[in-house]
Write an enzyme that holds these catalytic residues in place. Sequence first.
Site, PDB file in Angstrom:
ATOM      1  N   GLU A 158       1.310  -0.585  -5.268  1.00  0.00           N
ATOM      2  CA  GLU A 158       0.439   0.761  -5.387  1.00  0.00           C
ATOM      3  C   GLU A 158       1.564   1.957  -5.605  1.00  0.00           C
ATOM      4  OE1 GLU A 158      -3.417   3.116  -3.695  1.00  0.00           O
ATOM      5  OE2 GLU A 158      -1.815   2.003  -2.488  1.00  0.00           O
TER       6      GLU A 158
ATOM      7  N   ASP B 212       0.867  -1.282  -0.045  1.00  0.00           N
ATOM      8  CA  ASP B 212       0.136   0.072  -0.101  1.00  0.00           C
ATOM      9  C   ASP B 212       0.949   1.087   0.029  1.00  0.00           C
ATOM     10  OD1 ASP B 212      -2.513   1.372   0.468  1.00  0.00           O
ATOM     11  OD2 ASP B 212      -1.532   1.875   2.204  1.00  0.00           O
TER      12      ASP B 212
END
Length: 711
Positions: A443, A392
């Site tokens: 990401e 993330d």
Amino acid sequence: MNHDYHRLAERRHHAPHDVLGAHENGDGTTTIRTVQCGAESVAVRINGGEPVQMVPAEEYPALFTATVDYFVDTYNFEVTWAGGTAATLEDPYRRLPTVGDLDRYLIGEGRHEELWKVLGAHVVDGGVAFSVWAPHAAGVSVIGDFNGWNANQHPLRALGSSGIWELWIPSVSAGAHYKFSITTGDGVRLDKADPMARLAEPAPATASIVVADSDYAWGDDEWLAHRAAVGVDETMSIYEMHLGSWRKGRSYRELAVELVEYVQELGYTHVELMGVSEHPFEPSWGYQVTSYYAPNNRYGGPDDLRYLIDSLHRAGIGVIMDWVPGHFPKDGWALGRFDGEACYEHPDPRRGEQPDWGTYVFDFGRNEVRNFLVANALYWCKEFHIDGLRVDAVASMLYLDYSRDDWLPNQYGGRENLDAVEFLKEMNATVHRECPGSLTIAEESTSWPGVTAPTSEGGLGFSLKWNMGWMHDSLEYIQRDPAYRSYHHNEITFSMVYAYSENYVLPISHDEVVHGKGTLWSRMPAGSAWDKAAMVRSYLAFMWAHPGKKLLFQGQEWGQTEEWNESRGLDWHDLEGWEGEFHRGISALTSQLNKLYHSELALGQDHAPEGFQWIASDDSTNNVLSFIRRHRGRELACVINFSGTTQENYRIGLPQAGTWREVLNTDDVQYEGAGRVNGDLHTEPTGSHGMEASAVLQIPAHTARWFVLES
């Protein structure tokens, strides 16, 4: 006053084993000491003989002593509390350290790849060995339901300058609740959950829970062998889902039946699980982790999660989990200021805090912190057979000025977080080395070069990267009124300029269906359900034909009408009754797209430019795209009409003459379209789009058609 007693009473002793337990005095006598908080009387039974009454110390009444004039081999304490409750207890302070010299060295170097087997709480020899890294602490104790949460009962010893504290406590077993009680340098008491806990109480409770090593019998050997044999070029269709809201109230064991059946039916190759690591605040969706080594306890225990993953593997479905190594929350009982000072976070707030999320940022340059995170990645892959980590917010890690006005440059004056770069390289290289076939997915929302390049070539070493540019541009395009799309044609074509610069995943993720953004369905500008459904179908067909792995968030596979909300389950009623016919059609199309994606070799060439060729990228007037996908001699032509007007007698060039068989038409009645299906294309020797052969076809409004050349 005895200095040692004073430090024990204030919970500031680094070496309680030097005071407590049995110690020879050099004159033939032995003194035995024990802390028994709240005891009315304590006796010690030595070498199986008669009990010897112990005397409370005047300076510290909870500390009892006895001196005998003979050799002490074995002994136990016989303790009586108020009300007559009595127990015979073994002495925790007889044992050698449970963390060895080699373990301490590797931790200090940041190279202990199985950290979870050393630190934390481990059931061993009829008790539990507790250990924790708290380098700035003046003293550390274990508190729990086994000692009345009394911070004076079980002080730990510090192991040299390693920052590690440890103690083995007898008669404690799996299921015990505990925390570490830390005395800071200025005397403040902090009760902290174990950073290495492998199970934690569900929120709002905050204690850690002792678990025994798992003896789960895995049945996924065939899957793991397959995973190790295939590369990143394998087709991958990912179903992203939030554990708590896919079907509200389901446990890991229930999901092992319902989710497996559903994902198999739709033809996905992988699931990506949100919220696997323990987090107290459910609306954070699992992105504010407090226990990095503990599975989310809301849905079952660690072996229940193993059962879910095992069931998915046996069904041929891979499992990716969200992993959050960039930042962590400031909850006072968790990692933040763990021992009273910056420990896991960077000490300078210009690097150690993330203002957007109100969280701390890990100190990636500190060996022990880097070790904590790299070992955590391995923990999930080894202990839970996780197949991939979706990392993330990578951009927030890479840039020192990410979302900051006040920031601290690196040693060269630049904005790059060099410590984070080295951490990501180490993590990726280690996971790929230790867990063959495992994936790491970034990401990453910027143009940082070489995100998916190997570390040996100077890259970050990720397997895949989310294509955020494709996602933003294509969604901007598709939500425009078809009458105005021709003025923004570049939004739907620009992604091919850089499509092969990295190994990409095309994500329609949870972030795109919350906070007022709508859903795929509600983004479509049409007023009627018929047109909305047609637009969703054509967009999904475009996505599945575009180079890159596929990721679709739960509910978008049928065009859910309402935004996702983690507090409730999906709107499965969208699929019911006559009103649900269009949603059932989208679901049927998603299933067929997955089948074709895996069966048509041409669609699997995601990372090589020779796998793609434009037929016409510039027909903005008609809002039509057409291109070829190819692999190993197999060719597939894709034509998509993004306009609201049917294109009659539309000519496209084709690279080879012959019959091109239609394999997909999103206007087919099986997808609740109008059924305007023309069948196969037969080429004519008329040049078009720079190709010698061509064919004429009809393309209904908001429709995609795929054709393959018959061999």
